[in-house]
Motif scaffolding. Structure first.
Motif, mmCIF file in Angstrom:
data_model
loop_
_atom_site.group_PDB
_atom_site.id
_atom_site.type_symbol
_atom_site.label_atom_id
_atom_site.label_comp_id
_atom_site.label_asym_id
_atom_site.label_seq_id
_atom_site.Cartn_x
_atom_site.Cartn_y
_atom_site.Cartn_z
ATOM 1 N N GLU A 1 62.433 63.145 70.347
ATOM 2 C CA GLU A 1 62.710 61.731 70.636
ATOM 3 C C GLU A 1 62.065 60.883 69.556
ATOM 4 N N ARG A 2 62.834 59.891 69.038
ATOM 5 C CA ARG A 2 62.354 59.081 67.912
ATOM 6 C C ARG A 2 62.555 57.597 68.175
ATOM 7 N N ALA A 3 61.863 56.809 67.360
ATOM 8 C CA ALA A 3 62.027 55.358 67.418
ATOM 9 C C ALA A 3 61.928 54.796 66.003
ATOM 10 N N HIS A 4 62.763 53.812 65.722
ATOM 11 C CA HIS A 4 62.696 53.104 64.441
ATOM 12 C C HIS A 4 61.890 51.829 64.672
ATOM 13 N N LEU A 5 60.811 51.663 63.886
ATOM 14 C CA LEU A 5 59.860 50.584 64.144
ATOM 15 C C LEU A 5 59.658 49.682 62.937
ATOM 16 N N ARG A 6 59.276 48.436 63.230
ATOM 17 C CA ARG A 6 58.660 47.539 62.253
ATOM 18 C C ARG A 6 57.276 47.181 62.782
ATOM 19 N N GLU A 7 56.375 46.855 61.865
ATOM 20 C CA GLU A 7 55.009 46.595 62.302
ATOM 21 C C GLU A 7 54.381 45.445 61.536
ATOM 22 N N ILE A 8 53.458 44.790 62.209
ATOM 23 C CA ILE A 8 52.514 43.862 61.591
ATOM 24 C C ILE A 8 51.133 44.388 61.963
ATOM 25 N N VAL A 9 50.312 44.631 60.955
ATOM 26 C CA VAL A 9 48.995 45.210 61.184
ATOM 27 C C VAL A 9 47.926 44.229 60.715
ATOM 28 N N VAL A 10 46.975 43.968 61.592
ATOM 29 C CA VAL A 10 45.799 43.177 61.243
ATOM 30 C C VAL A 10 44.604 44.105 61.318
ATOM 31 N N PRO B 1 61.708 31.520 69.198
ATOM 32 C CA PRO B 1 63.160 31.598 69.035
ATOM 33 C C PRO B 1 63.529 31.735 67.553
ATOM 34 N N ASN B 2 64.464 32.612 67.270
ATOM 35 C CA ASN B 2 64.962 32.845 65.917
ATOM 36 C C ASN B 2 63.901 33.382 64.949
ATOM 37 N N ALA B 3 62.825 33.942 65.482
ATOM 38 C CA ALA B 3 61.778 34.501 64.610
ATOM 39 C C ALA B 3 62.338 35.709 63.853
ATOM 40 N N ASP B 4 61.977 35.807 62.580
ATOM 41 C CA ASP B 4 62.376 36.937 61.744
ATOM 42 C C ASP B 4 61.159 37.855 61.584
ATOM 43 N N PHE B 5 61.139 38.938 62.343
ATOM 44 C CA PHE B 5 59.966 39.818 62.349
ATOM 45 C C PHE B 5 59.667 40.342 60.946
ATOM 46 N N GLY B 6 60.717 40.721 60.210
ATOM 47 C CA GLY B 6 60.524 41.275 58.877
ATOM 48 C C GLY B 6 59.855 40.309 57.926
ATOM 49 N N LYS B 7 60.306 39.066 57.928
ATOM 50 C CA LYS B 7 59.706 38.062 57.048
ATOM 51 C C LYS B 7 58.262 37.789 57.434
ATOM 52 N N LEU B 8 58.000 37.737 58.733
ATOM 53 C CA LEU B 8 56.624 37.526 59.178
ATOM 54 C C LEU B 8 55.731 38.695 58.747
ATOM 55 N N ASP C 1 55.330 45.373 52.164
ATOM 56 C CA ASP C 1 56.261 45.284 51.039
ATOM 57 C C ASP C 1 57.671 45.696 51.429
ATOM 58 N N LYS C 2 57.821 46.302 52.613
ATOM 59 C CA LYS C 2 59.143 46.688 53.122
ATOM 60 C C LYS C 2 59.479 45.879 54.369
ATOM 61 N N ASN C 3 58.953 44.661 54.432
ATOM 62 C CA ASN C 3 59.173 43.805 55.602
ATOM 63 C C ASN C 3 58.729 44.488 56.891
ATOM 64 N N GLY C 4 57.646 45.262 56.780
ATOM 65 C CA GLY C 4 57.081 45.910 57.955
ATOM 66 C C GLY C 4 57.816 47.140 58.430
ATOM 67 N N ASP C 5 58.816 47.600 57.681
ATOM 68 C CA ASP C 5 59.628 48.732 58.131
ATOM 69 C C ASP C 5 58.820 50.025 58.075
ATOM 70 N N LEU C 6 58.544 50.580 59.241
ATOM 71 C CA LEU C 6 57.785 51.824 59.350
ATOM 72 C C LEU C 6 58.699 53.034 59.361
ATOM 73 N N GLY C 7 60.001 52.810 59.475
ATOM 74 C CA GLY C 7 60.949 53.917 59.536
ATOM 75 C C GLY C 7 60.940 54.587 60.898
ATOM 76 N N HIS D 1 47.834 46.036 66.239
ATOM 77 C CA HIS D 1 49.206 46.334 65.851
ATOM 78 C C HIS D 1 50.183 45.503 66.674
ATOM 79 N N ILE D 2 51.105 44.848 65.971
ATOM 80 C CA ILE D 2 52.258 44.228 66.618
ATOM 81 C C ILE D 2 53.471 45.033 66.159
ATOM 82 N N VAL D 3 54.209 45.576 67.100
ATOM 83 C CA VAL D 3 55.281 46.512 66.772
ATOM 84 C C VAL D 3 56.593 46.040 67.390
#
Length: 325
Positions: free
Chosen positions: A174-183, A209-216, A227-233, A267-269
């Motif tokens: 079982e897998r998941a495709h994630l983006r992350e913001i790490v502090v 509303p309308n937040a762009d997780f990748g840009k953040l 550098d990959k807009n938070g893309d963890l794969g 972590h914000i995921v």
């Protein structure tokens, strides 16, 4: 981790003596060829160094035990192949050695002789050692090309039969495709609350509303994935630390989780996609099946070939001369 030059060279045929004029104990004799205690110790040391450099820590002990168990048979096989090459009149030219060295340099993106010499030094090898082992390997490959039967590639029908028989071996977890913001948590305990506040603010921003997780992520994250807009794969169940793993694999796609506190960070995921455990389609793993089939066929033919050579050769193992390890 990319293997060192030592990892490649140590797997090549060992340089061994063909002379009977030695003044130290002989460990192995195959016909007129021998391996002395010194040569045996050097080969064992190289193999152990390779294990330590290129094996996961939890597997080092088992891998070392396997090397100790198989080294004598490996050396006997190498001597048998050298003897067979002599009988067949197989040689290697200086040009072939030079070409093999150039391929080795390309494999490691080495552009200068100075860099190459330093790589050899780091692997505790001289250029002469390396070229001798390359020569032995090229000779061995020529023996195989002449004496081992041509192995026809398996047909798609044969591969599909294997796929149907063994497809559970290839099941994906079982897998998941994630983006992350790490502090990251600062080392100074007095500053942890400030980091927690920034993580809470970042999480709140992702839920507007309308937040762009990748840009953040590209501006707020302190992880290399910024550098990959938070893309963890893709990650598999069990890949993450327990607190993150539980949250991710109980969430629906599109959910933003966190901040989730771990030992080193907040972590914000965002769960972009959830993928169930599944067996991949035949076409997607056909090349892998073909490679495995070819490798298995070669190993079977090689084993039979060595056994046949050994049956007709004089092989002597002097167990009493084996170095104590």
């Amino acid at each position: 981790m990319k293997k060192s030059i030592l990892a490649i060279i140590v797997a090549l045929t060992a340089a061994v003596s063909a002379s009977a004029d030695v003044v130290e104990a002989i460990v192995i004799r195959v016909g007129d060829r021998i391996v002395t205690q010194t040569q045996y110790k050097k080969r064992m040391a190289d193999a152990m160094a390779d294990v330590e450099q290129n094996t996961a820590p939890e597997n080092v002990a088992a891998r070392k035990a396997e090397v100790r168990k198989t080294l004598i048979d490996d050396l006997v096989s190498e001597l048998l192949l050298k003897d067979r090459a002599d009988r067949l009149g197989i040689t290697v030219s200086e040009g072939e050695i030079k070409e093999a060295v150039n391929r080795l340099k390309q494999q490691y993106n080495i552009s200068t002789d100075e860099q190459f010499e330093q790589s050899l030094k780091n692997s505790n090898m001289t250029r002469a050692d390396m070229e001798a082992r390359l020569r032995d390997t090229l000779v061995t490959n020529k023996v195989f090309a002449r004496e081992l039967r041509s192995r026809e590639e398996a047909t798609d029908a044969e591969l599909r039969e294997r796929y149907n028989r063994e497809k559970e071996r290839y099941r994906l977890p079982e897998r998941a495709h994630l983006r992350e913001i790490v502090v990251l948590k600062p080392e100074d305990a007095l500053k942890v609350d400030e980091a927690r506040r920034r993580a809470n603010d970042a999480a709140a921003a992702t839920r507007l509303p309308n937040a762009d997780f990748g840009k953040l992520a590209s501006t707020l994250s302190e992880s290399g994935t910024r550098d990959k807009n938070g893309d963890l794969g893709e990650v598999s169940r069990g890949d993450l630390v327990p607190e993150l793993d539980r949250a991710v694999f109980n969430a629906t796609p599109g959910t933003v989780l966190g901040p989730i506190e771990t030992k080193s960070a907040f972590h914000i995921v965002k769960v972009e996609q959830r993928l169930p455990s599944e067996v991949p389609a035949f076409e997607s793993i056909k090349d892998r099946l073909r490679k495995e089939q070819s490798e298995e066929t070669f190993q079977r033919d090689y084993k039979a070939y060595i056994e046949n050579l050994r049956k007709d050769a004089f092989v002597q193992i002097n167990d009493q001369n084996l170095p104590k390890v």
